[in-house]
Design an enzyme around this catalytic site. Structure first.
Site, PDB file in Angstrom:
ATOM      1  N   ASN A   1       1.121  -0.914   0.150  1.00  0.00           N
ATOM      2  CA  ASN A   1       0.345  -0.374   0.216  1.00  0.00           C
ATOM      3  C   ASN A   1       0.735   1.015  -0.089  1.00  0.00           C
ATOM      4  OD1 ASN A   1      -1.792   2.282   1.146  1.00  0.00           O
ATOM      5  ND2 ASN A   1      -3.320   0.896   1.152  1.00  0.00           N
TER       6      ASN A   1
ATOM      7  N   HIS B   1       0.817   6.304   2.056  1.00  0.00           N
ATOM      8  CA  HIS B   1       1.727   6.408   2.868  1.00  0.00           C
ATOM      9  C   HIS B   1       2.929   8.159   2.212  1.00  0.00           C
ATOM     10  CE1 HIS B   1       0.288   5.529   6.517  1.00  0.00           C
ATOM     11  NE2 HIS B   1       0.911   5.306   6.912  1.00  0.00           N
TER      12      HIS B   1
ATOM     13  N   HIS C   1      -5.885   3.410  -1.875  1.00  0.00           N
ATOM     14  CA  HIS C   1      -7.259   3.837  -0.877  1.00  0.00           C
ATOM     15  C   HIS C   1      -7.368   5.543  -1.719  1.00  0.00           C
ATOM     16  CE1 HIS C   1      -9.634   4.356   2.560  1.00  0.00           C
ATOM     17  NE2 HIS C   1     -10.570   4.252   1.143  1.00  0.00           N
TER      18      HIS C   1
ATOM     19  N   ARG D   1      -9.477   8.155  -1.054  1.00  0.00           N
ATOM     20  CA  ARG D   1     -10.396   8.251  -0.702  1.00  0.00           C
ATOM     21  C   ARG D   1     -11.215   9.656  -0.821  1.00  0.00           C
ATOM     22  NH1 ARG D   1      -8.864   6.140   5.098  1.00  0.00           N
ATOM     23  NH2 ARG D   1     -10.767   6.988   5.409  1.00  0.00           N
TER      24      ARG D   1
ATOM     25  N   ARG E   1      -7.270  13.323   0.509  1.00  0.00           N
ATOM     26  CA  ARG E   1      -6.330  13.096   0.961  1.00  0.00           C
ATOM     27  C   ARG E   1      -4.618  12.624   1.269  1.00  0.00           C
ATOM     28  NH1 ARG E   1      -7.484   9.812   6.913  1.00  0.00           N
ATOM     29  NH2 ARG E   1      -9.493  10.392   6.830  1.00  0.00           N
TER      30      ARG E   1
ATOM     31  N   GLU F   1      -8.419   0.316  -3.321  1.00  0.00           N
ATOM     32  CA  GLU F   1      -9.333   0.774  -2.055  1.00  0.00           C
ATOM     33  C   GLU F   1     -10.179   1.597  -2.088  1.00  0.00           C
ATOM     34  OE1 GLU F   1      -7.408   0.646   1.522  1.00  0.00           O
ATOM     35  OE2 GLU F   1      -6.766  -0.869   1.215  1.00  0.00           O
TER      36      GLU F   1
ATOM     37  N   THR G   1      -6.844   5.805   9.701  1.00  0.00           N
ATOM     38  CA  THR G   1      -7.193   4.972   8.771  1.00  0.00           C
ATOM     39  C   THR G   1      -8.335   4.204   8.855  1.00  0.00           C
ATOM     40  OG1 THR G   1      -5.703   2.957   8.276  1.00  0.00           O
ATOM     41  CG2 THR G   1      -5.730   3.746  10.687  1.00  0.00           C
ATOM     42  N   THR G   2      -8.720   3.064   7.958  1.00  0.00           N
ATOM     43  CA  THR G   2      -9.760   2.967   8.173  1.00  0.00           C
ATOM     44  C   THR G   2     -10.120   1.919   9.593  1.00  0.00           C
ATOM     45  OG1 THR G   2      -8.911   2.123   5.779  1.00  0.00           O
ATOM     46  CG2 THR G   2     -10.987   0.909   6.640  1.00  0.00           C
TER      47      THR G   2
ATOM     48  N   GLU H   1     -10.682  -9.506   2.256  1.00  0.00           N
ATOM     49  CA  GLU H   1      -9.791  -9.349   2.634  1.00  0.00           C
ATOM     50  C   GLU H   1     -10.150  -9.196   4.050  1.00  0.00           C
ATOM     51  OE1 GLU H   1      -7.241  -6.601   1.694  1.00  0.00           O
ATOM     52  OE2 GLU H   1      -6.578  -6.033   3.160  1.00  0.00           O
TER      53      GLU H   1
ATOM     54  N   HIS I   1      -3.636  -5.213   7.083  1.00  0.00           N
ATOM     55  CA  HIS I   1      -4.097  -3.852   8.477  1.00  0.00           C
ATOM     56  C   HIS I   1      -3.361  -4.104   9.722  1.00  0.00           C
ATOM     57  CE1 HIS I   1      -5.637  -0.822   9.900  1.00  0.00           C
ATOM     58  NE2 HIS I   1      -6.589  -0.384   9.182  1.00  0.00           N
ATOM     59  N   GLY I   2      -2.605  -3.315   9.913  1.00  0.00           N
ATOM     60  CA  GLY I   2      -1.298  -3.110  10.592  1.00  0.00           C
ATOM     61  C   GLY I   2      -0.081  -4.914  10.722  1.00  0.00           C
TER      62      GLY I   2
ATOM     63  N   GLY J   1       0.977  -1.921   4.307  1.00  0.00           N
ATOM     64  CA  GLY J   1       1.623  -0.439   3.806  1.00  0.00           C
ATOM     65  C   GLY J   1       2.322   0.392   5.261  1.00  0.00           C
TER      66      GLY J   1
END
Ligand code: PXP
Length: 236
Positions: free
Chosen positions: A6, A9, A42, A44, A48, A69, A99-100, A150, A190-191, A212
């Site tokens: 991802n 960032h 993503h 958004r 952003r 995403e 974040t999500t 996912e 995620h994470g 990411g």
């Protein structure tokens, strides 16, 4: 297992100065050269980090696969139908979140999700649903026509190294097995980081991990090629 990186960032950093550096398109190229098998981003609602132009360019320049995403928003659906990424991952989106947060509530809006993904599936885009690893969400996802889920690994990652790790890990494993028995393919993300990712090998037939934050954080100190290569080696 495959590695989707991802790159959001990178765009966040670029936007901090409003210029063109660091360029997410070049970042994606470097990720691909060092073990990424897809690039995730993503788009958004508030744009952003990644912007429309980035997504259009990525759809032409990537040599691997673009995984877009997106939330259930009509304008983003329109962009997806135009650029036709390899896959989309449907996520919940709240404007104020960093974040999500949490997975998509597929069970609570089965009809809406099914209708929203239908044109995407019809145009040949693979659809994945980002959900919490629960029986309810997995069973609902299997009814939508999506090919993938996912699994949200955020809680597992948060509890890693604590007494609650095992419970959260078992939730992921059970959800993956149930999903596969219902004909779904399973990704996760995620994470995930360099310490906690190894347990993903204990889940049979996981297809791809989308990572990411930990990779881009490591890249700040050691460079993007090393950070991607190291993660790629851990999950191969
Ligand atoms: N998968 C999904 C659906 C996400 O929304 C995110 C965060 O953008 C990730 C994976 C990657 O999470 P992380 O940045 O914590 O690795």
């Amino acid at each position: 297992m495959l590695l989707g990186v991802n790159i959001d960032h990178i765009a966040t950093l670029r936007n901090a100065r409003g210029g063109i550096d660091p360029n997410p398109i070049i970042a994606a190229e470097i990720c691909e050269q060092h073990g990424a098998t897809s690039i995730t981003t993503h788009l958004r609602e508030d744009r952003r980090h990644i912007k429309d132009d980035d997504v259009y360019t990525l759809s032409k320049t990537l040599t691997t696969k673009l995984n877009l995403e997106m939330a259930m928003a009509d304008d983003i659906q329109k962009i997806a139908l135009e650029i036709k990424p390899y896959s989309i991952c449907l996520v919940p989106e709240k404007r104020q979140e960093i974040t999500t947060e949490g997975g998509l509530d597929v069970a609570g809006q089965l009809e809406k999700v099914t209708e929203f993904i239908s044109p995407l599936l019809n145009s040949g885009i693979i659809v994945s649903l980002f959900i919490d690893p629960t029986k309810e969400q997995v069973e609902a996802s299997a009814k939508t026509g999506a090919q993938f889920i996912e699994m949200h690994t955020g809680t597992y990652s948060e509890k890693f190294g604590t007494q609650e790790e095992e419970k959260e890990f078992q939730n992921l494993k059970n959800a993956a097995l149930l999903a596969q028995s219902l004909g779904l393919k399973v990704n996760a993300g995620h994470g995930l980081n360099y310490e906690n990712v190894h347990r993903m090998h204990e889940i049979p037939n996981l297809h791809e991990l989308n990572i990411g934050h930990s990779i881009i954080s490591r890249a700040v100190f050691y460079g993007l090629p090393e950070a991607v290569q190291k993660m790629s080696n851990l999950i191969k």
